[in-house]
Design a protein around this motif. Structure first.
Motif, PDB file in Angstrom:
ATOM      1  N   ALA A 184     106.783 -37.065  85.056  1.00  9.71           N
ATOM      2  CA  ALA A 184     106.893 -35.679  84.588  1.00  9.71           C
ATOM      3  C   ALA A 184     107.118 -35.633  83.088  1.00  9.71           C
ATOM      4  N   THR A 185     107.979 -36.519  82.590  1.00  8.32           N
ATOM      5  CA  THR A 185     108.242 -36.559  81.148  1.00  8.32           C
ATOM      6  C   THR A 185     106.983 -36.898  80.372  1.00  8.32           C
ATOM      7  N   ALA A 186     106.255 -37.931  80.821  1.00  6.01           N
ATOM      8  CA  ALA A 186     105.040 -38.351  80.121  1.00  6.01           C
ATOM      9  C   ALA A 186     103.990 -37.251  80.141  1.00  6.01           C
ATOM     10  N   ALA A 187     103.836 -36.586  81.285  1.00  7.03           N
ATOM     11  CA  ALA A 187     102.826 -35.534  81.408  1.00  7.03           C
ATOM     12  C   ALA A 187     103.188 -34.324  80.547  1.00  7.03           C
ATOM     13  N   LEU A 188     104.463 -33.929  80.570  1.00  8.53           N
ATOM     14  CA  LEU A 188     104.883 -32.781  79.777  1.00  8.53           C
ATOM     15  C   LEU A 188     104.759 -33.082  78.283  1.00  8.53           C
ATOM     16  N   ARG A 189     105.067 -34.311  77.904  1.00 11.70           N
ATOM     17  CA  ARG A 189     104.933 -34.700  76.497  1.00 11.70           C
ATOM     18  C   ARG A 189     103.462 -34.616  76.067  1.00 11.70           C
ATOM     19  N   ALA A 190     102.547 -35.096  76.910  1.00  8.87           N
ATOM     20  CA  ALA A 190     101.116 -35.041  76.584  1.00  8.87           C
ATOM     21  C   ALA A 190     100.632 -33.598  76.482  1.00  8.87           C
ATOM     22  N   LEU A 191     101.099 -32.754  77.392  1.00  9.87           N
ATOM     23  CA  LEU A 191     100.712 -31.347  77.365  1.00  9.87           C
ATOM     24  C   LEU A 191     101.237 -30.679  76.093  1.00  9.87           C
ATOM     25  N   ALA A 192     102.476 -30.990  75.717  1.00 13.26           N
ATOM     26  CA  ALA A 192     103.076 -30.389  74.534  1.00 13.26           C
ATOM     27  C   ALA A 192     102.345 -30.810  73.265  1.00 13.26           C
ATOM     28  N   VAL A 193     101.971 -32.072  73.175  1.00 17.16           N
ATOM     29  CA  VAL A 193     101.242 -32.550  71.999  1.00 17.16           C
ATOM     30  C   VAL A 193      99.920 -31.806  71.866  1.00 17.16           C
ATOM     31  N   TRP A 194      99.231 -31.616  72.993  1.00 13.67           N
ATOM     32  CA  TRP A 194      97.955 -30.884  72.942  1.00 13.67           C
ATOM     33  C   TRP A 194      98.190 -29.424  72.546  1.00 13.67           C
ATOM     34  N   GLY A 195      99.145 -28.771  73.200  1.00 15.46           N
ATOM     35  CA  GLY A 195      99.379 -27.353  72.945  1.00 15.46           C
ATOM     36  C   GLY A 195      99.806 -27.081  71.518  1.00 15.46           C
ATOM     37  N   LEU A 196     100.705 -27.898  70.993  1.00 19.84           N
ATOM     38  CA  LEU A 196     101.194 -27.684  69.638  1.00 19.84           C
ATOM     39  C   LEU A 196     100.164 -28.064  68.588  1.00 19.84           C
ATOM     40  N   GLY A 197      99.129 -28.764  69.007  1.00 19.95           N
ATOM     41  CA  GLY A 197      98.064 -29.123  68.083  1.00 19.95           C
ATOM     42  C   GLY A 197      96.965 -28.092  67.986  1.00 19.95           C
ATOM     43  N   GLN A 198      97.059 -27.005  68.764  1.00 20.19           N
ATOM     44  CA  GLN A 198      96.040 -25.966  68.728  1.00 20.19           C
ATOM     45  C   GLN A 198      96.272 -25.032  67.537  1.00 20.19           C
ATOM     46  N   PRO A 199      95.236 -24.302  67.114  1.00 20.39           N
ATOM     47  CA  PRO A 199      95.382 -23.390  65.969  1.00 20.39           C
ATOM     48  C   PRO A 199      96.552 -22.434  66.155  1.00 20.39           C
ATOM     49  N   GLY A 200      97.316 -22.270  65.104  1.00 20.18           N
ATOM     50  CA  GLY A 200      98.478 -21.402  65.171  1.00 20.18           C
ATOM     51  C   GLY A 200      99.766 -22.126  65.506  1.00 20.18           C
ATOM     52  N   GLU A 237     115.199 -13.806  89.537  1.00 17.80           N
ATOM     53  CA  GLU A 237     115.592 -15.184  89.792  1.00 17.80           C
ATOM     54  C   GLU A 237     116.987 -15.528  89.286  1.00 17.80           C
ATOM     55  N   GLY A 238     117.708 -14.583  88.699  1.00 13.90           N
ATOM     56  CA  GLY A 238     119.035 -14.874  88.202  1.00 13.90           C
ATOM     57  C   GLY A 238     119.018 -15.451  86.801  1.00 13.90           C
ATOM     58  N   MET A 239     119.999 -16.308  86.513  1.00 17.98           N
ATOM     59  CA  MET A 239     120.142 -16.855  85.173  1.00 17.98           C
ATOM     60  C   MET A 239     119.339 -18.147  85.025  1.00 17.98           C
ATOM     61  N   ASP A 240     118.661 -18.292  83.885  1.00 21.08           N
ATOM     62  CA  ASP A 240     117.914 -19.496  83.567  1.00 21.08           C
ATOM     63  C   ASP A 240     118.334 -20.020  82.204  1.00 21.08           C
ATOM     64  N   LEU A 241     118.247 -21.329  82.050  1.00 24.36           N
ATOM     65  CA  LEU A 241     118.403 -21.930  80.728  1.00 24.36           C
ATOM     66  C   LEU A 241     117.046 -21.960  80.043  1.00 24.36           C
ATOM     67  N   ARG A 242     117.019 -21.729  78.738  1.00 26.83           N
ATOM     68  CA  ARG A 242     115.774 -21.728  77.981  1.00 26.83           C
ATOM     69  C   ARG A 242     115.722 -22.944  77.063  1.00 26.83           C
ATOM     70  N   TYR A 243     114.558 -23.585  77.046  1.00 28.17           N
ATOM     71  CA  TYR A 243     114.292 -24.696  76.145  1.00 28.17           C
ATOM     72  C   TYR A 243     113.026 -24.369  75.353  1.00 28.17           C
ATOM     73  N   GLU A 244     112.861 -25.020  74.208  1.00 28.05           N
ATOM     74  CA  GLU A 244     111.656 -24.814  73.426  1.00 28.05           C
ATOM     75  C   GLU A 244     111.325 -26.066  72.620  1.00 28.05           C
ATOM     76  N   ARG A 245     110.077 -26.130  72.226  1.00 29.20           N
ATOM     77  CA  ARG A 245     109.622 -27.214  71.333  1.00 29.20           C
ATOM     78  C   ARG A 245     108.659 -26.612  70.339  1.00 29.20           C
ATOM     79  N   ARG A 246     108.865 -26.911  69.078  1.00 27.50           N
ATOM     80  CA  ARG A 246     108.008 -26.389  68.014  1.00 27.50           C
ATOM     81  C   ARG A 246     107.164 -27.507  67.399  1.00 27.50           C
ATOM     82  N   ALA A 247     106.106 -27.111  66.709  1.00 28.07           N
ATOM     83  CA  ALA A 247     105.229 -28.093  66.073  1.00 28.07           C
ATOM     84  C   ALA A 247     105.969 -28.822  64.956  1.00 28.07           C
TER      85      ALA A 247
END
Length: 247
Positions: A184-200, A237-247
């Motif tokens: 899960a960590t490896a897949a999410l990291r790969a997805l994040a690298v792709w997403g943050l590399g898109q325009p904007g 769904e009640g209370m959730d914790l929020r996380y984020e990652r920026r470029a």
């Protein structure tokens, strides 16, 4: 693509022979649109929608198409030096997503035989967005596949394209037998690298149950940090914790 060529050029030939009334079969047209034209909102007449989407006719309420393309689902490599398995993220087409949401396999062989409920929910999310015309290719769901045996281990993806602030939400879930190996960590990291590399360079967001320590650990290892404010209340769904990652 072969089906597309046969249907569209048969129509062209029919028109050339004066048989303008010939139309591609409706069910084939519907399937073709959901596989190769995920950026096109489906209409009440699949054959007519297909012809319009390829510049071969008019469709009430939609502008004339002067140039067109089909979309080939993208594949993202998952690189993880610590993992023993070689993995890929394969984009889920609306057609496959609809199949997954109603009890199918989306064309994959799943670890543990049946897809997990989280993957089915992810497929349903893509299917709903496609029906509304809000689905944006490459910003939907990906199936995580283990290459050595072509087993689907779960799904990782976006809840939709970036919003007006350039922010997109991610989600993930694995089959129970696939957990605990860093996938899960490896897949999410790969997805994040792709997403943050898109325009904007959008900001990626995630929400997680405060009691789900394992999921929080996945987010942290994938480069996500607690957002500010860190807690959000969802009326359903009640209370959730929020996380984020920026470029």
């Amino acid at each position: 693509m072969g089906v597309a060529e046969v249907l569209l050029h048969t129509y062209d030939i029919a028109c050339g022979l004066g048989a303008e009334r010939w139309r591609p079969p409706g069910r084939l047209s519907q399937s073709l649109l959901a596989h190769l034209f995920p950026h096109v909102q489906p209409g009440p007449d699949p054959a007519r929608t297909l012809l319009w989407a390829t510049g071969r006719g008019e469709l009430p309420g939609r502008p004339e198409v002067t140039s067109w393309h089909w979309h080939n689902a993208i594949v993202l490599p998952v690189e993880d030096e610590e993992a023993a398995d070689v993995l890929e993220l394969r984009e889920l087409s609306p057609a496959a997503a609809m199949d997954l949401s109603v009890g199918g396999t989306a064309g994959h062989t799943w670890l543990g035989d049946d897809p997990d409920e989280g993957s089915r929910a992810a497929g349903a999310m893509v299917a709903r967005a496609y029906a509304r015309g809000t689905h944006r290719p490459e910003w939907g769901t990906f199936v995580l596949v283990r290459l050595r045996d072509e087993r689907a281990l779960g799904t990782v993806g976006f809840h939709g394209p970036p919003d007006e602030t350039g922010s997109a939400e991610v989600g993930y879930g694995l089959q129970e037998k696939a957990r605990g190996h860093g996938h899960a960590t490896a897949a999410l990291r790969a997805l994040a690298v792709w997403g943050l590399g898109q325009p904007g360079s959008p900001t990626l967001r995630a929400r997680v149950d405060p009691d789900n320590r394992a999921s929080q650990a996945v987010l942290r290892r994938a480069g996500f940090t607690p957002a500010d404010p860190p807690v959000v209340e969802d009326l359903d769904e009640g209370m959730d914790l929020r996380y984020e990652r920026r470029a």
